[in-house]
Design a protein around this motif. Sequence first.
Motif, PDB file in Angstrom:
ATOM      1  N   ASP A  78      12.147  71.801  26.686  1.00 39.16           N
ATOM      2  CA  ASP A  78      13.322  71.013  26.308  1.00 39.16           C
ATOM      3  C   ASP A  78      13.963  71.505  25.017  1.00 39.16           C
ATOM      4  O   ASP A  78      15.157  71.298  24.799  1.00 39.16           O
ATOM      5  N   ARG A  79      13.204  72.140  24.148  1.00 36.09           N
ATOM      6  CA  ARG A  79      13.727  72.616  22.866  1.00 36.09           C
ATOM      7  C   ARG A  79      14.464  73.945  22.975  1.00 36.09           C
ATOM      8  O   ARG A  79      15.084  74.385  22.011  1.00 36.09           O
ATOM      9  N   ILE A  80      14.383  74.571  24.135  1.00 37.38           N
ATOM     10  CA  ILE A  80      14.976  75.894  24.334  1.00 37.38           C
ATOM     11  C   ILE A  80      16.122  75.773  25.345  1.00 37.38           C
ATOM     12  O   ILE A  80      15.970  75.099  26.361  1.00 37.38           O
ATOM     13  N   PRO A  81      17.259  76.409  25.088  1.00 40.51           N
ATOM     14  CA  PRO A  81      18.365  76.353  26.056  1.00 40.51           C
ATOM     15  C   PRO A  81      17.930  76.870  27.430  1.00 40.51           C
ATOM     16  O   PRO A  81      17.145  77.810  27.543  1.00 40.51           O
ATOM     17  N   GLU A  82      18.440  76.230  28.460  1.00 44.09           N
ATOM     18  CA  GLU A  82      18.030  76.566  29.824  1.00 44.09           C
ATOM     19  C   GLU A  82      18.395  77.999  30.210  1.00 44.09           C
ATOM     20  O   GLU A  82      17.723  78.606  31.044  1.00 44.09           O
ATOM     21  N   THR A  83      19.404  78.550  29.593  1.00 36.24           N
ATOM     22  CA  THR A  83      19.787  79.925  29.923  1.00 36.24           C
ATOM     23  C   THR A  83      18.693  80.927  29.573  1.00 36.24           C
ATOM     24  O   THR A  83      18.602  81.986  30.189  1.00 36.24           O
ATOM     25  N   VAL A  84      17.842  80.577  28.616  1.00 36.23           N
ATOM     26  CA  VAL A  84      16.752  81.473  28.214  1.00 36.23           C
ATOM     27  C   VAL A  84      15.684  81.538  29.301  1.00 36.23           C
ATOM     28  O   VAL A  84      15.104  82.585  29.560  1.00 36.23           O
ATOM     29  N   TRP A  85      15.426  80.401  29.969  1.00 34.83           N
ATOM     30  CA  TRP A  85      14.333  80.363  30.940  1.00 34.83           C
ATOM     31  C   TRP A  85      14.814  80.111  32.373  1.00 34.83           C
ATOM     32  O   TRP A  85      14.037  79.668  33.229  1.00 34.83           O
ATOM     33  N   GLU A  86      16.053  80.465  32.666  1.00 37.73           N
ATOM     34  CA  GLU A  86      16.577  80.198  34.005  1.00 37.73           C
ATOM     35  C   GLU A  86      15.838  80.981  35.087  1.00 37.73           C
ATOM     36  O   GLU A  86      15.807  80.562  36.242  1.00 37.73           O
ATOM     37  N   ASP A  87      15.201  82.103  34.743  1.00 42.34           N
ATOM     38  CA  ASP A  87      14.411  82.858  35.725  1.00 42.34           C
ATOM     39  C   ASP A  87      13.183  82.075  36.184  1.00 42.34           C
ATOM     40  O   ASP A  87      12.674  82.303  37.277  1.00 42.34           O
ATOM     41  N   GLU A  88      12.711  81.186  35.345  1.00 41.19           N
ATOM     42  CA  GLU A  88      11.514  80.402  35.646  1.00 41.19           C
ATOM     43  C   GLU A  88      11.869  79.027  36.220  1.00 41.19           C
ATOM     44  O   GLU A  88      10.992  78.178  36.359  1.00 41.19           O
ATOM     45  N   HIS A  89      13.120  78.794  36.540  1.00 40.64           N
ATOM     46  CA  HIS A  89      13.564  77.465  36.951  1.00 40.64           C
ATOM     47  C   HIS A  89      12.854  76.965  38.203  1.00 40.64           C
ATOM     48  O   HIS A  89      12.516  75.790  38.303  1.00 40.64           O
ATOM     49  N   ASP A  90      12.612  77.831  39.188  1.00 38.62           N
ATOM     50  CA  ASP A  90      11.945  77.411  40.419  1.00 38.62           C
ATOM     51  C   ASP A  90      10.526  76.926  40.145  1.00 38.62           C
ATOM     52  O   ASP A  90      10.098  75.897  40.687  1.00 38.62           O
ATOM     53  N   LYS A  91       9.800  77.662  39.310  1.00 38.58           N
ATOM     54  CA  LYS A  91       8.443  77.239  38.948  1.00 38.58           C
ATOM     55  C   LYS A  91       8.491  75.912  38.198  1.00 38.58           C
ATOM     56  O   LYS A  91       7.692  75.014  38.451  1.00 38.58           O
ATOM     57  N   TYR A  92       9.430  75.812  37.259  1.00 35.04           N
ATOM     58  CA  TYR A  92       9.581  74.592  36.470  1.00 35.04           C
ATOM     59  C   TYR A  92       9.869  73.403  37.393  1.00 35.04           C
ATOM     60  O   TYR A  92       9.283  72.336  37.237  1.00 35.04           O
ATOM     61  N   ALA A  93      10.751  73.592  38.366  1.00 32.32           N
ATOM     62  CA  ALA A  93      11.099  72.514  39.294  1.00 32.32           C
ATOM     63  C   ALA A  93       9.894  72.087  40.124  1.00 32.32           C
ATOM     64  O   ALA A  93       9.673  70.886  40.357  1.00 32.32           O
ATOM     65  N   LYS A  94       9.087  73.047  40.574  1.00 33.07           N
ATOM     66  CA  LYS A  94       7.890  72.726  41.362  1.00 33.07           C
ATOM     67  C   LYS A  94       6.888  71.943  40.520  1.00 33.07           C
ATOM     68  O   LYS A  94       6.311  70.955  40.980  1.00 33.07           O
ATOM     69  N   VAL A  95       6.682  72.375  39.283  1.00 29.14           N
ATOM     70  CA  VAL A  95       5.766  71.668  38.388  1.00 29.14           C
ATOM     71  C   VAL A  95       6.292  70.264  38.111  1.00 29.14           C
ATOM     72  O   VAL A  95       5.533  69.291  38.121  1.00 29.14           O
ATOM     73  N   LEU A  96       7.591  70.122  37.914  1.00 27.41           N
ATOM     74  CA  LEU A  96       8.194  68.821  37.657  1.00 27.41           C
ATOM     75  C   LEU A  96       8.057  67.900  38.864  1.00 27.41           C
ATOM     76  O   LEU A  96       7.721  66.720  38.710  1.00 27.41           O
TER      77      LEU A  96
END
Length: 132
Positions: A78-96
């Motif tokens: 949450d402290r980092i802009p999403e553009t920095v970690w957009e490559d990891e978005h699918d993993k993040y969504a699955k974990v969420l």
Amino acid sequence: MRLLALIVILLIFIVLLIVVAINQMQEAGIRVKDFTSFIKANENLDNLYKFAKRYDDMSPQEQVIYLAEAEKMFEAFDRIPETVWEDEHDKYAKVLDTYKNIRVMRWNEEQEYKLSTKVKKSVPKELKKEET
């Protein structure tokens, strides 16, 4: 002597690169401390992603650990802009999604437990008369 001069020039160049990198992070609104915690959280994301694939098989203890680790990871992301970690978005969504599923499942279990302890087990009057 030339070797010493080359080493000094390289060290100055490395320090300048570090300063520029820190400056760019600060301009983007990212603190260095937040970025280092994000790097650790990104490593943790891979482990949580593996767990998320098999969350149906998790024991209650593993679920508690998963929830705690996921919350730490979410805070760092949450402290980092999403553009920095957009490559990891699918993993993040699955974990969420897994995090939400476990939270809902545990909340339902807690509500069922509360209801079962509040319900008085009364015996109908007809049965009380027959017992005496």
